[in-house]
Design an enzyme around this catalytic site. Structure first.
Site, short mmCIF file in Angstrom:
data_model
loop_
_atom_site.label_atom_id
_atom_site.label_comp_id
_atom_site.label_asym_id
_atom_site.label_seq_id
_atom_site.Cartn_x
_atom_site.Cartn_y
_atom_site.Cartn_z
N TRP A 330 87.48 5.26 -18.23
CA TRP A 330 87.41 4.61 -16.92
C TRP A 330 88.40 5.21 -15.94
O TRP A 330 88.12 5.35 -14.75
CB TRP A 330 87.68 3.11 -17.07
CG TRP A 330 87.74 2.37 -15.77
CD1 TRP A 330 86.69 1.86 -15.05
CD2 TRP A 330 88.92 2.03 -15.01
NE1 TRP A 330 87.14 1.24 -13.91
CE2 TRP A 330 88.49 1.33 -13.85
CE3 TRP A 330 90.28 2.26 -15.19
CZ2 TRP A 330 89.40 0.86 -12.90
CZ3 TRP A 330 91.17 1.79 -14.25
CH2 TRP A 330 90.73 1.09 -13.12
N HIS A 331 89.56 5.62 -16.45
CA HIS A 331 90.60 6.13 -15.56
C HIS A 331 90.26 7.50 -14.98
O HIS A 331 90.73 7.83 -13.89
CB HIS A 331 91.94 6.21 -16.29
CG HIS A 331 92.69 4.93 -16.31
ND1 HIS A 331 92.53 3.97 -17.28
CD2 HIS A 331 93.61 4.42 -15.44
CE1 HIS A 331 93.32 2.94 -17.02
NE2 HIS A 331 93.99 3.19 -15.92
N GLY A 332 89.50 8.29 -15.68
CA GLY A 332 89.20 9.60 -15.12
C GLY A 332 88.26 10.42 -15.98
O GLY A 332 88.09 10.16 -17.18
#
Length: 490
Positions: A330-332
């Protein structure tokens, strides 16, 4: 538009605040909500107006899907054993994930496809819309809550405000409809409350100082170590990793303080998102303190549906690994984020296993291990690629080269404004390790901003303190070419 800019502080915020409360004073409640929606969409589009239609289409789609899910929940209300159809919920969640996946992961998948199969599919160079991860997760939570019968929203304009409300739009906190929208419906919150303005100004000033004075200062050393230097000694690598560890904390917690503070001025209380995470004594404790609204989302909408703590140990550990892998992705879009998520998943599995089968560690040892694990994991979070991450990690454990290089000493001394000093190596060592130690002491022993706000007496001493923070912040902004919040990238 950034919270740290003069345009926002002296033009946008005062105008929006004044018009919103004037409309409420004239009892034009619906109009005040509509105005806040328009102002929030303008705030979003100020950065890049091209993606304004995207966010409008997103909240319009999710409103109608949510209305359908609310109707389904109402139809089956009171029938505990009845199985509600999940087709529409699945459709809504998949549509949101597809949108997020296209903008965030398309080039990542193409790069890996080309690498595996030796093909040459051209990259699409999709530009990531600001805040898409946050408003996507917020709306997925809304759809699930509608399906479960926890919320109902019949007003399109209210739902639009829920999604676009500008304090939380670009980088969180990730909010629930049930905790925010009833506040907007409360007529007592339509009047100006000077106590809330005091709370808001306090948090805003503290957050501004954290961002432009502390975080942006450490950013210079993190950038030097991760992006500029080709090789790092042990001392330089630890300075680089610790600098990013403190940069990220003061940057994201600063943004959150400012977001919560701005919202306080509008008499809306957003959820607390940080609780001194570097005081944590285990990885589980860290995630109860760091980005708390994301942790809550992952727990309520992924971990618990997978079985939570109600399953056997092997399944429990599998669930934990899966949740943190999703959190990393989700973060990257990059293997560095996958590694970071896996590291935290493995860390929390080890922590949980130890807590179930062994006695507690000494508190200081537990903190020391946790902090250093988090610091090392942040290396992958910060690095642009795996080679950059391993460059820093190799330096951190290179016992054959432990001193600052001449180039790094020059960089440190120029950053601190120290030039042509006779003993510049000692000055660089004392300056660099001194500020890192001071940052660590603040993170571990000082009260966090929420605790400071709750215990502050809003008298002349507090006013002087806030003026001091503002003056320092304004002078600091003059020396920064570009100051973007880190979580805008995620």
């Amino acid at each position: 538009m950034l919270f740290t800019t003069f345009d926002f502080i002296f033009i946008y915020l005062p105008i929006v605040f004044a018009i919103y409360f004037i409309l409420n004073k004239l009892r034009l409640i619906r109009l005040s909500i509509a105005f806040l929606v328009v102002a929030s969409v303008f705030f979003y589009g100020y950065w890049n107006y091209i993606y304004v239609p995207l966010i409008i289409a997103s909240f319009t789609f999710n409103f109608f899907v949510g209305s359908k899910l609310c109707a389904i929940a109402t139809k089956f209300e009171g029938e505990k054993k009845a199985k509600k159809p999940k087709g529409f919920l699945t459709f809504g969640i998949l549509a949101n994930i597809t949108l997020l996946g296209y903008y965030k992961y398309t080039d990542f998948f193409i790069e890996n496809f080309n690498g595996i199969f030796g093909s040459s599919v051209p990259l699409m160079h999709v530009i990531l819309p600001l805040g898409i991860s946050f408003f996507t997760f917020t709306q997925i939570a809304f759809l699930v809550d509608c399906y479960r019968g926890f919320v109902r929203e019949r007003s399109f304009i209210n739902y639009a405000l829920f999604v676009t409300y500008f304090p939380h739009l670009l980088a969180g906190p990730i909010i629930h409809h049930a905790e925010m929208m009833p506040q907007f419906a409360n007529l007592r919150r339509k009047k100006i409350h000077y106590k809330n303005i005091s709370f808001g100004l306090f948090l805003f000033c503290v957050g501004l100082f954290k961002k432009v004075v502390i975080a942006d200062f450490f950013a210079r050393f993190a950038t030097y170590g991760f992006d500029t230097s080709t090789t790092l000694s042990m001392a330089e690598a630890w300075v680089s990793s610790l600098s990013y560890t403190f940069q990220l904390y003061f940057d994201f917690s600063g943004y959150t303080d400012m977001a919560i503070g701005i919202s306080y001025m509008f008499n809306i209380v957003l959820p607390f998102n940080f609780n001194s995470p570097y005081k944590a004594t285990s990885i589980g404790d860290f995630w109860h303190r760091w980005h708390m609204t994301l942790s809550r989302f992952l727990r309520d909408y992924i971990y618990i549906p997978l079985g939570g703590n109600r399953v056997g140990e092997p399944r429990l550990y599998t669930n934990l690994l899966m949740v943190f892998l999703i959190g990393g992705i989700w973060h990257g879009a990059g293997w560095t984020f996958v590694v970071w998520g896996c590291m935290h998943g493995i860390g929390i599995v080890i922590s949980r296993y130890y807590s179930l089968h062994f006695k507690k560690l000494n508190k200081f040892l537990a903190w020391f291990l946790t902090f250093n694990f988090v610091n090392i994991a942040w290396v992958f979070f910060r690095a642009n690629d795996m080679n950059s991450a391993f460059k820093v990690l190799r330096g951190m454990f290179d016992f054959t080269n432990m001193k600052f290089s001449v180039e790094f000493v020059r960089f440190v001394n120029s950053t601190f404004g120290i030039v042509d000093n006779i003993d510049r190596f000692k000055v660089a060592n004392a300056s660099m390790w001194g500020v890192l130690l001071l940052a660590l002491i603040v993170c571990v022993f000082a009260k966090n901003s929420q605790e400071m706000m709750e215990r502050s007496r809003f008298d002349w001493r507090t006013a002087l303190f806030l003026c001091f923070l503002l003056i320092c912040s304004f002078f600091a902004t003059r020396s920064v070419v570009e100051s973007q919040f880190l979580y805008f990238n995620f």
